[in-house]
Design a protein around this motif. Sequence first.
Motif, PDB file in Angstrom:
ATOM      1  N   ARG A  55      79.950   6.683  35.973  1.00 37.01           N
ATOM      2  CA  ARG A  55      78.737   7.170  35.921  1.00 37.01           C
ATOM      3  C   ARG A  55      77.459   6.179  36.646  1.00 37.01           C
ATOM      4  N   MET A  56      77.629   5.228  36.114  1.00 37.83           N
ATOM      5  CA  MET A  56      76.265   4.240  36.662  1.00 37.83           C
ATOM      6  C   MET A  56      76.901   3.925  37.575  1.00 37.83           C
ATOM      7  N   SER A  87      78.160   5.634  40.012  1.00 34.76           N
ATOM      8  CA  SER A  87      77.076   6.543  40.639  1.00 34.76           C
ATOM      9  C   SER A  87      75.878   6.608  40.551  1.00 34.76           C
ATOM     10  N   ILE A  88      75.489   6.347  40.230  1.00 37.48           N
ATOM     11  CA  ILE A  88      73.775   6.314  39.505  1.00 37.48           C
ATOM     12  C   ILE A  88      72.785   4.944  40.839  1.00 37.48           C
TER      13      ILE A  88
END
Length: 200
Positions: free
Chosen positions: A72-73, A75-76
């Motif tokens: 997720r990080m 992706s950010i």
Amino acid sequence: MLRRFLRITALTTGLAAAQNTSIGGFVVLSAVAHDIPPAQAGLLLAAGSVICAACRLAVGAAADRGIGGSMRMVSIMLAAGAVGLLAMAHHARLTFVIGCLLAFGGAWGFPGLVHYVVGRVAGSATTRATATVQAGTSAGATVGPVIFGLVLHHAGQTVAWGSAAGVAAVAAALALWAHRTERALIGASRPGSARDTRSR
């Protein structure tokens, strides 16, 4: 499920590498085209490299503390890089410079975190898993700059950097997809959760 995670992650890093290697390879040329003197263009590249290194250290330190150590990080970070690349497509010099620094931080800062996540998810299969993901990264890093150079030559700065932003955005979406599989794999490794994970 691990193979699916690795395939998605390899595709993610392949697309991400395709655009981030183009940043390092063409940023000085583009900066000069934005009427930035060559010496300052070189300093911009150096500043971007420093920001990239700082971001890698920062996300690594955060992951050690249990903060953001996931796809997720990644992706950010790639999404932030996409915004930076889109800004680089603008004609204004200041916008280009700010976008360049943001792109170096996001679009170039993710690789160490990816390997951390792969190692955590793959466990005893880390060596093979890392090789699979790195194969995708290497393929993207090889093909990306060639395609970017052709687009830059035939279509110009705006289209080239805008296209790179689109590639980074797709990579960010794939990283989010990989995060879903990552969560399932981590859940399956916990006692009593394998049956629940298979049922999903």
